[in-house]
Motif scaffolding. Structure first.
Motif, PDB file in Angstrom:
ATOM      1  N   GLY A   3      50.731  52.997  35.931  1.00  0.00           N
ATOM      2  CA  GLY A   3      51.301  53.126  37.265  1.00  0.00           C
ATOM      3  C   GLY A   3      51.495  51.774  37.902  1.00  0.00           C
ATOM      4  N   ASN A   4      51.967  51.801  39.124  1.00  0.00           N
ATOM      5  CA  ASN A   4      52.152  50.567  39.887  1.00  0.00           C
ATOM      6  C   ASN A   4      50.800  50.065  40.373  1.00  0.00           C
ATOM      7  N   THR A   5      50.678  48.745  40.489  1.00  0.00           N
ATOM      8  CA  THR A   5      49.440  48.143  40.967  1.00  0.00           C
ATOM      9  C   THR A   5      49.778  47.061  41.982  1.00  0.00           C
ATOM     10  N   ILE A   6      49.048  47.072  43.086  1.00  0.00           N
ATOM     11  CA  ILE A   6      49.126  46.016  44.094  1.00  0.00           C
ATOM     12  C   ILE A   6      47.851  45.203  43.957  1.00  0.00           C
ATOM     13  N   VAL A   7      48.002  43.888  43.791  1.00  0.00           N
ATOM     14  CA  VAL A   7      46.858  42.998  43.615  1.00  0.00           C
ATOM     15  C   VAL A   7      46.842  42.028  44.797  1.00  0.00           C
ATOM     16  N   TYR A   8      45.725  42.018  45.528  1.00  0.00           N
ATOM     17  CA  TYR A   8      45.591  41.166  46.701  1.00  0.00           C
ATOM     18  C   TYR A   8      44.328  40.322  46.589  1.00  0.00           C
ATOM     19  N   THR A  33      44.124  46.909  44.483  1.00  0.00           N
ATOM     20  CA  THR A  33      42.885  46.310  44.012  1.00  0.00           C
ATOM     21  C   THR A  33      42.840  44.810  44.312  1.00  0.00           C
ATOM     22  N   ALA A  34      41.631  44.333  44.567  1.00  0.00           N
ATOM     23  CA  ALA A  34      41.419  42.887  44.734  1.00  0.00           C
ATOM     24  C   ALA A  34      41.508  42.224  43.370  1.00  0.00           C
ATOM     25  N   TRP A  35      42.133  41.058  43.327  1.00  0.00           N
ATOM     26  CA  TRP A  35      42.285  40.403  42.025  1.00  0.00           C
ATOM     27  C   TRP A  35      40.941  40.026  41.420  1.00  0.00           C
ATOM     28  N   GLN A  36      39.951  39.801  42.270  1.00  0.00           N
ATOM     29  CA  GLN A  36      38.632  39.412  41.785  1.00  0.00           C
ATOM     30  C   GLN A  36      37.923  40.559  41.059  1.00  0.00           C
ATOM     31  N   ARG A  37      38.398  41.789  41.244  1.00  0.00           N
ATOM     32  CA  ARG A  37      37.785  42.966  40.620  1.00  0.00           C
ATOM     33  C   ARG A  37      38.699  43.621  39.597  1.00  0.00           C
ATOM     34  N   THR A  38      39.661  42.878  39.102  1.00  0.00           N
ATOM     35  CA  THR A  38      40.699  43.448  38.250  1.00  0.00           C
ATOM     36  C   THR A  38      40.795  42.707  36.927  1.00  0.00           C
ATOM     37  N   ASP A  39      41.109  43.433  35.882  1.00  0.00           N
ATOM     38  CA  ASP A  39      41.391  42.814  34.588  1.00  0.00           C
ATOM     39  C   ASP A  39      42.829  42.305  34.646  1.00  0.00           C
ATOM     40  N   LEU A  40      42.980  41.079  35.092  1.00  0.00           N
ATOM     41  CA  LEU A  40      44.313  40.504  35.286  1.00  0.00           C
ATOM     42  C   LEU A  40      45.063  40.346  33.975  1.00  0.00           C
ATOM     43  N   ALA A  41      44.375  40.041  32.912  1.00  0.00           N
ATOM     44  CA  ALA A  41      45.038  39.904  31.607  1.00  0.00           C
ATOM     45  C   ALA A  41      45.695  41.219  31.207  1.00  0.00           C
ATOM     46  N   ALA A  42      45.040  42.336  31.502  1.00  0.00           N
ATOM     47  CA  ALA A  42      45.620  43.650  31.185  1.00  0.00           C
ATOM     48  C   ALA A  42      46.889  43.902  31.998  1.00  0.00           C
ATOM     49  N   LEU A  43      46.991  43.262  33.159  1.00  0.00           N
ATOM     50  CA  LEU A  43      48.185  43.390  33.990  1.00  0.00           C
ATOM     51  C   LEU A  43      49.235  42.333  33.642  1.00  0.00           C
TER      52      LEU A  43
END
Length: 129
Positions: A3-8, A33-43
């Motif tokens: 799905g769509n994800t908003i990263v802040y 989701t906050a970027w600090q709590r996200t698997d950014l590589a997966a995004l």
């Protein structure tokens, strides 16, 4: 990608307030989701980019940042928000939208809701509470 994800930026009070507003009032079909709590590589993105600007990652894995991410959020929110999102996507309006976004982002620690952490580089911040 499901799905769509908003990263802040979860360290920034202004960004956190904006994310809560999107969630409560705009009802966008996206995970927020906050970027600090996200698997950014997966995004398909990096901490450096996520610390620099708001991100919209669509279902296909395409990433939009800054003013274009805001435009995507507005478009996804539907009327009346989508009209502003549409305007922000087309030249010549996208240029001042980018400029305003960068001005606000660069000074968010000085704005209401901003925190001192907003002015620190990502590698000097502590974990999000």
């Amino acid at each position: 990608m499901t799905g769509n994800t908003i990263v802040y930026d979860g360290d920034c009070g202004m960004c956190t307030t904006a994310a809560a507003f999107i969630e409560r009032r705009m009802r966008v079909d996206a995970r927020i989701t906050a970027w600090q709590r996200t698997d950014l590589a997966a995004l398909g993105t990096t901490p450096e980019r996520a610390a620099y600007e708001l991100l919209w990652v669509d279902r296909r894995g395409r990433t939009y940042g800054g003013a274009q991410a805001v435009a995507k959020i507005l478009l996804a929110a539907g009327p009346p928000w989508s009209l502003l999102g549409l305007v922000m996507r087309v030249p010549p309006f996208r240029w001042p939208a980018h400029w305003v976004y960068r001005l606000v982002a660069a000074n968010r620690h000085r704005l209401p809701g901003g925190t001192p952490a907003c002015s620190l580089p990502a590698d000097r911040r502590g974990p999000v509470g």
